[in-house]
Design an enzyme around this catalytic site. Structure first.
Site, PDB file in Angstrom:
ATOM      1  N   LEU A 213       1.601   3.598  14.477  1.00 36.36           N
ATOM      2  CA  LEU A 213       1.281   4.805  13.708  1.00 36.36           C
ATOM      3  C   LEU A 213      -0.170   4.743  13.248  1.00 36.36           C
ATOM      4  O   LEU A 213      -0.970   5.646  13.478  1.00 36.36           O
ATOM      5  CB  LEU A 213       2.172   4.906  12.449  1.00 36.36           C
ATOM      6  CG  LEU A 213       3.680   4.791  12.613  1.00 36.36           C
ATOM      7  CD1 LEU A 213       4.346   4.722  11.240  1.00 36.36           C
ATOM      8  CD2 LEU A 213       4.217   5.984  13.385  1.00 36.36           C
TER       9      LEU A 213
ATOM     10  N   PRO B 291      -7.537   3.203  13.106  1.00 34.77           N
ATOM     11  CA  PRO B 291      -8.673   2.698  12.320  1.00 34.77           C
ATOM     12  C   PRO B 291      -9.058   3.666  11.200  1.00 34.77           C
ATOM     13  O   PRO B 291      -9.458   3.240  10.116  1.00 34.77           O
ATOM     14  CB  PRO B 291      -9.791   2.581  13.363  1.00 34.77           C
ATOM     15  CG  PRO B 291      -9.076   2.394  14.665  1.00 34.77           C
ATOM     16  CD  PRO B 291      -7.802   3.164  14.557  1.00 34.77           C
TER      17      PRO B 291
ATOM     18  N   ALA C 225      -6.951   6.208   9.872  1.00 29.85           N
ATOM     19  CA  ALA C 225      -5.842   6.873   9.166  1.00 29.85           C
ATOM     20  C   ALA C 225      -4.630   5.969   9.066  1.00 29.85           C
ATOM     21  O   ALA C 225      -4.121   5.488  10.088  1.00 29.85           O
ATOM     22  CB  ALA C 225      -5.452   8.163   9.895  1.00 29.85           C
TER      23      ALA C 225
ATOM     24  N   THR D 258       2.289  -4.290  14.589  1.00 27.13           N
ATOM     25  CA  THR D 258       3.124  -5.502  14.577  1.00 27.13           C
ATOM     26  C   THR D 258       3.861  -5.618  15.906  1.00 27.13           C
ATOM     27  O   THR D 258       4.431  -4.630  16.378  1.00 27.13           O
ATOM     28  CB  THR D 258       4.142  -5.420  13.421  1.00 27.13           C
ATOM     29  OG1 THR D 258       3.430  -5.323  12.203  1.00 27.13           O
ATOM     30  CG2 THR D 258       5.069  -6.625  13.388  1.00 27.13           C
TER      31      THR D 258
ATOM     32  N   GLU E 245       4.115  -0.454   5.816  1.00 27.94           N
ATOM     33  CA  GLU E 245       5.140   0.608   5.813  1.00 27.94           C
ATOM     34  C   GLU E 245       5.077   1.466   4.555  1.00 27.94           C
ATOM     35  O   GLU E 245       6.101   1.788   3.942  1.00 27.94           O
ATOM     36  CB  GLU E 245       6.532   0.021   6.021  1.00 27.94           C
ATOM     37  CG  GLU E 245       6.662  -0.511   7.434  1.00 27.94           C
ATOM     38  CD  GLU E 245       8.062  -0.844   7.830  1.00 27.94           C
ATOM     39  OE1 GLU E 245       8.968  -0.086   7.503  1.00 27.94           O
ATOM     40  OE2 GLU E 245       8.226  -1.888   8.483  1.00 27.94           O
TER      41      GLU E 245
ATOM     42  N   SER F 143       2.376   0.672  -2.165  1.00 26.74           N
ATOM     43  CA  SER F 143       3.069   0.978  -3.430  1.00 26.74           C
ATOM     44  C   SER F 143       2.665   2.363  -3.947  1.00 26.74           C
ATOM     45  O   SER F 143       3.486   3.097  -4.498  1.00 26.74           O
ATOM     46  CB  SER F 143       2.718  -0.063  -4.496  1.00 26.74           C
ATOM     47  OG  SER F 143       3.415  -1.255  -4.255  1.00 26.74           O
TER      48      SER F 143
END
Ligand SMILES: Cc1cc2nc3c(=O)[nH]c(=O)nc-3n(C[C@H](O)[C@H](O)[C@H](O)COP(=O)(O)OP(=O)(O)OC[C@H]3O[C@@H](n4cnc5c(N)ncnc54)[C@H](O)[C@@H]3O)c2cc1C
Length: 381
Positions: free
Chosen positions: A126, A129, A131, A159, A364, A367
């Site tokens: 997803l 560089p 965004a 990953t 992912e 926070s």
């Protein structure tokens, strides 16, 4: 309300725990020091069901319920952050989009091998560089040429890219920025024009390969589009809801492991004529850690239960991820504190757990993004 795990879930937890204790945890230090992915253990995970947690049995997966999946990922996190993150990303980011949105043919082509452990793992690309949090801003472009997709662009922080058989890639299929301008495409790893960069040099999670990926005229037949054209962002957000339970579960596992190490050490080490565990300041750290781990675990399982029930769980998954990841950082930090100088040494396990835990509040969805999701949900109700 019933807070008990079912007999099946308890047996599953024990089976995964025993496997991790035997095959994963003893290698965690070596995996970090050598920055080598633990293929030996991962190859054995296929038969246990750990590589197809959410993949239906018809496609060779374990098809376990969402709570059992969270339990397995927590156990892996307890054993080794690197291995846990790779397996979590494989299940929750690589396989999940195909399970959720794939055609019959796509499921048959990609899932059985991914779940078996015989081939490679899978990945989701997803971030770019330019965004990350703001996915609407991605610029990797897929254009239709003669009925085929041609992809050009660059992804970042992917990953498993170097150990994946396929990379589900979020692409721009409409040059105008809008909620229907993105799509998902399944890119097999051997497609000409797909280049995997060298492993990123990271603070922790060194045995979990992360790479930049570039797409140079990557050409794929139309049947590689995953789900509906223009629904890529919506599909991504659905996938990330599930992924957040996974990252939260790794965090609980890491915190649990650091807590256990600190507890053991506090009962052994003596200062001022008594064990560390007999000093009130240390007891407070232990009490806080025990309380925080338990509450994060409950929140993870609650979000997983909602998911399993087919009920909305976006808010609860974001809350669980926020709570568990920030908790893990505090617990690992205090575990190091309890170890004193030894806590800062690479010869002792807690500094690795601290370094591994640090990613969890970033990957992912940071926070800050979790707080945005929660606030939006709370304010619009
Ligand atoms: C080890 C590792 C593995 C990863 N694996 C993957 C993977 O498999 N696939 C993948 O696609 N990505 C992956 N990522 C990328 C990760 O998801 C992103 O790094 C993350 O989403 C943040 O994006 P960014 O780095 O572009 O930060 P940015 O989006 O640039 O944000 C920078 C900072 O600004 C804050 N911020 C941004 N916008 C706002 C706002 N509106 N309000 C308040 N604060 C804001 C963020 O919270 C953050 O603190 C991985 C990253 C790492 C480090």
């Amino acid at each position: 309300m019933n807070f008990n795990l079912t007999d099946e879930q308890r047996m599953w937890r024990k089976a995964v725990h025993d496997f991790v204790e035997r095959e994963v945890k003893p290698k965690a230090h070596e995996v970090d020091e050598s920055a080598q992915f633990n293929w030996d253990a991962v190859r054995k995970m296929g038969s246990l069901g750990l590589l197809g947690l959410n993949v239906p049995e018809d496609y060779g997966g374990a098809g376990v319920d969402a709570i059992s999946a969270a339990i397995a990922i927590e156990e892996l996190g307890w054993g080794c952050g690197s291995t846990a993150l790779s397996v979590c990303a494989h299940n929750g980011l690589g396989c999940a989009p195909i399970t959720l949105f794939g055609t019959e043919a796509q499921k048959e082509r990609f899932l059985p091998s991914a779940a078996s452990g015989d081939g490679g793992l899978s990945a989701l690309a997803l971030t770019e560089p330019g965004a990350g949090s703001d996915l609407k801003g991605i610029s990797t472009r897929a254009e239709k040429q003669d009925g085929e997709w041609v992809i050009n662009g660059a992804k970042m922080w992917c990953t498993n890219a170097s150990i994946a058989d396929f990379i589900v890639t979020l692409v721009r299929t409409d040059p105008n920025i809008g909620s229907r301008s993105l799509s998902m495409i399944i890119v097999p790893a051997d497609t000409p024009g797909l280049h995997i960069g060298p492993p990123e040099k990271k603070m922790g999670l060194k045995g979990c390969p992360t790479h930049a990926v570039t797409y140079e005229g990557v050409r794929l037949t139309a049947d590689h589009l995953l789900g509906e054209e223009g629904l890529g962002l919506k599909q991504t957000l659905i996938v990330l809801d599930g992924g957040r339970i996974g990252i939260g579960a790794i965090s609980v596992g890491l915190a649990q492991a650091a807590f256990e190490e600190a507890l053991k050490y506090a009962k052994e080490r003596q200062t001022f004529g008594k064990h560390l565990a007999d000093h009130q300041a240390i007891q407070w750290m232990i009490a806080d850690a025990a309380t925080e781990i338990e509450s994060a675990r409950l929140m993870i399982r609650f979000a997983a239960w909602l998911k399993e029930e087919g009920r909305p769980y976006t808010k609860e998954a974001a809350m669980a991820k926020l709570l568990a990841t920030e908790m893990a950082e505090r617990v690992c930090r205090n575990a190091m504190q309890i170890f004193g100088g030894y806590g800062y040494s690479r010869e002792y396990p807690v500094e690795l757990m601290y370094r591994d835990a640090r990613l969890m509040t970033i990957g992912e969805g940071t926070s800050e993004m979790q707080r945005m999701v929660i606030a939006r949900q709370v304010l619009t109700r």
